[in-house]
Design an enzyme around this catalytic site. Structure first.
Site, short mmCIF file in Angstrom:
data_model
loop_
_atom_site.label_atom_id
_atom_site.label_comp_id
_atom_site.label_asym_id
_atom_site.label_seq_id
_atom_site.Cartn_x
_atom_site.Cartn_y
_atom_site.Cartn_z
N TYR A 184 -58.52 78.48 -52.84
CA TYR A 184 -59.20 79.72 -53.23
C TYR A 184 -60.68 79.65 -52.87
O TYR A 184 -61.24 80.59 -52.28
CB TYR A 184 -59.04 79.96 -54.73
CG TYR A 184 -59.73 81.21 -55.24
CD1 TYR A 184 -59.23 82.47 -54.96
CD2 TYR A 184 -60.90 81.12 -55.99
CE1 TYR A 184 -59.86 83.61 -55.42
CE2 TYR A 184 -61.54 82.25 -56.46
CZ TYR A 184 -61.02 83.50 -56.17
OH TYR A 184 -61.67 84.63 -56.63
N LYS A 208 -62.95 82.06 -50.21
CA LYS A 208 -64.12 82.83 -50.60
C LYS A 208 -65.38 82.38 -49.85
O LYS A 208 -66.29 83.18 -49.65
CB LYS A 208 -64.32 82.75 -52.12
CG LYS A 208 -63.27 83.55 -52.89
CD LYS A 208 -63.27 85.01 -52.49
CE LYS A 208 -62.35 85.88 -53.33
NZ LYS A 208 -62.43 87.31 -52.99
N THR A 233 -59.85 90.60 -65.05
CA THR A 233 -58.95 91.37 -64.18
C THR A 233 -57.56 90.74 -64.26
O THR A 233 -57.31 89.87 -65.08
CB THR A 233 -59.45 91.35 -62.72
OG1 THR A 233 -59.28 90.03 -62.18
CG2 THR A 233 -60.92 91.75 -62.63
#
Length: 350
Positions: free
Chosen positions: A221, A225, A258
Site C-alpha cells: 500500500y 501511494k 471511510t
C-alpha cells in the site's frame, strides 16, 4: 488512510531492530522538515480553516472523480456538484453508482452528475471509459481518488499486476494519460492525485514491484501511494516542459473514516480493531476531502504542490502544505517508474 500501527506492521515484517528504527525515524524526520520548507518556499499556503464554503463557483466546469461512490470520493463529487460543476463519478459498481447519483441529487436537486463504470484494475476497462469520454468537449478536473488498502492476501489485476499497485497507481497512470488530450482543452486543467501519509514509509521495490516474491499488505500500500506522488510530480514536470497547461497536484486526507479498512484488512483484523478504538480521533470523510477539493478548485493551488492536514502526525488538523517524503523527490526513480508504467499499461502520454 493510514495508521501508526500499520507502520509497526511493516517494521515487524522487515525484522528491523528497534535501535535502527529509531535512527531511521530521526533521519527521516529531518529530511521531511527540509522537504516541507522547500515545498512552502515562494508559495501561498492555504487558509488553515479553508472549507468548501471557500470554493469558487464551478459552474461550467467538468470534473471526473474516480471512486466517487463512497468516502472521500463521494464527498468530492458532492461538493463539486454543489458548486455547480458537471460531475462524472467513475467506479466499479453500477448499483452503488446509481445510489451515489441519487443521494447527490437529493441534496442538490439541480446537480449535473452521472455515473460511468470503470475497473481501474483492468486496462481494457480504462480504455473503454476514456473512449466514451471523448464525447466531452474538454475535462477540467480529474481527481485520482479510488484506492484499495492492504488486503491480507495478494490480489491480482486483470493483467496480473499486484492489486494495490494496479488500482491505486497503474490504473490512474493509464487513465490520466488517456485523458491528457481532453485536459489540454481546458483553460484551467487540474489533475489531483490522492496519496497518503503512508507514502512516507514507501519504497519503490523495482526488483519485486508486483510483490510476487514477497507480499506485505502495508508495504505494498505504501509503495502504491509513493508511486502516486511520483505520478503527480512527474506529470507537472511534463506539463511545464511541453506547455500542456495542466496543474498536477497531490493531496492526502490525513486519516479519515471511510470504508477502506472494512474492504482491506477487515474490521476483525488487529489493525481494524485498533482503528475502531481510535476512530473518534480521525477526520470525517468530508474533512478528509478538503485537501483534494482545495487542490481541485482554489485559484492559488500550485501545480507540483502537495496538500494535506498539518496537525499531529499529519493525521488531521489545519490544511497546509504536506511533508513530501524524500523518496518522492527522487527524479531518477520517478522516471524509471514512468517508463516502466508506460510499458506495463501500454499507455504513452502525448
Amino acid at each position: 488512510m493510514w495508521h501508526s500501527n500499520a507502520v509497526s506492521a511493516i517494521d515487524v515484517a522487515s525484522g528491523t531492530p528497534p535501535i535502527f528504527k529509531l535512527v531511521r525515524t530521526l533521519v527521516a524526520g529531518v529530511a521531511l522538515l527540509g522537504a516541507a520548507s522547500v515545498n512552502a518556499a515562494d508559495r501561498v499556503a492555504p487558509k488553515p480553516d479553508w472549507t468548501t464554503n471557500d470554493m469558487p463557483s464551478q459552474h461550467g466546469r467538468i470534473a471526473l472523480v474516480t471512486g466517487g461512490t463512497s468516502g472521500m470520493g463521494y464527498e468530492d463529487a458532492l461538493a463539486l456538484a454543489r458548486a455547480g460543476a458537471e460531475v462524472i463519478i467513475a467506479a466499479r459498481n453500477p448499483e452503488r453508482g446509481a445510489e451515489a447519483v441519487a443521494r447527490i441529487k437529493t441534496d442538490v436537486p439541480d446537480a449535473k452528475v452521472q455515473f460511468e463504470a470503470v475497473d481501474l484494475a483492468d486496462i481494457s476497462s480504462i480504455r473503454a471509459l476514456a473512449e466514451r469520454l471523448q464525447r466531452l468537449s474538454r475535462l477540467d478536473v480529474l481527481i485520482n481518488n479510488a484506492a484499495v488498502m492492504s488486503p491480507p492476501e495478494r490480489g491480482s489485476s486483470a493483467e496480473g499486476f499486484e492489486l494495490q499497485l494496479a488500482t491505486n497507481y497503474l490504473g490512474h497512470f493509464a487513465l490520466t494519460g488517456l485523458l491528457v488530450p481532453l485536459l489540454r482543452e481546458s483553460e484551467d486543467a487540474r489533475v489531483v492525485s490522492v496519496s497518503s501519509i503512508a507514502a512516507a514509509r514507501g519504497a519503490m521495490n523495482f526488483d519485486d514491484l508486483q510483490s510476487e516474491q514477497a507480499y506485505n499488505p502495508f508495504g505494498a500500500y505504501a509503495q502504491s501511494k509513493l508511486a502516486i506522488l511520483h505520478l503527480a510530480f512527474a506529470l507537472q514536470r511534463r506539463s511545464d516542459a511541453a506547455g500542456w497547461g495542466i496543474r498536477s497536484i497531490a493531496a492526502h486526507p490525513g486519516v479519515a473514516v471511510t470504508e477502506l479498512i472494512a474492504r482491506g484488512p477487515g474490521l476483525d483484523s488487529e489493525f481494524g480493531k485498533q482503528w475502531a478504538v481510535d476512530r473518534d480521533k480521525y477526520h470525517s470523510a468530508a474533512q478528509g476531502a478538503l485537501s483534494t477539493l482545495y487542490a481541485a478548485t482554489a485559484p492559488e493551488a500550485v501545480g507540483g504542490a502537495y496538500y494535506g492536514p498539518t496537525g499531529e502526525e499529519h493525521k488531521r488538523g489545519p490544511l497546509g502544505f504536506a511533508n513530501t517524503p524524500p523518496a518522492a523527490t527522487n527524479e531518477a526513480d520517478a522516471e524509471r517508474l514512468w517508463t516502466l508504467s508506460e510499458q506495463l499499461t501500454g499507455v504513452s502520454y502525448p
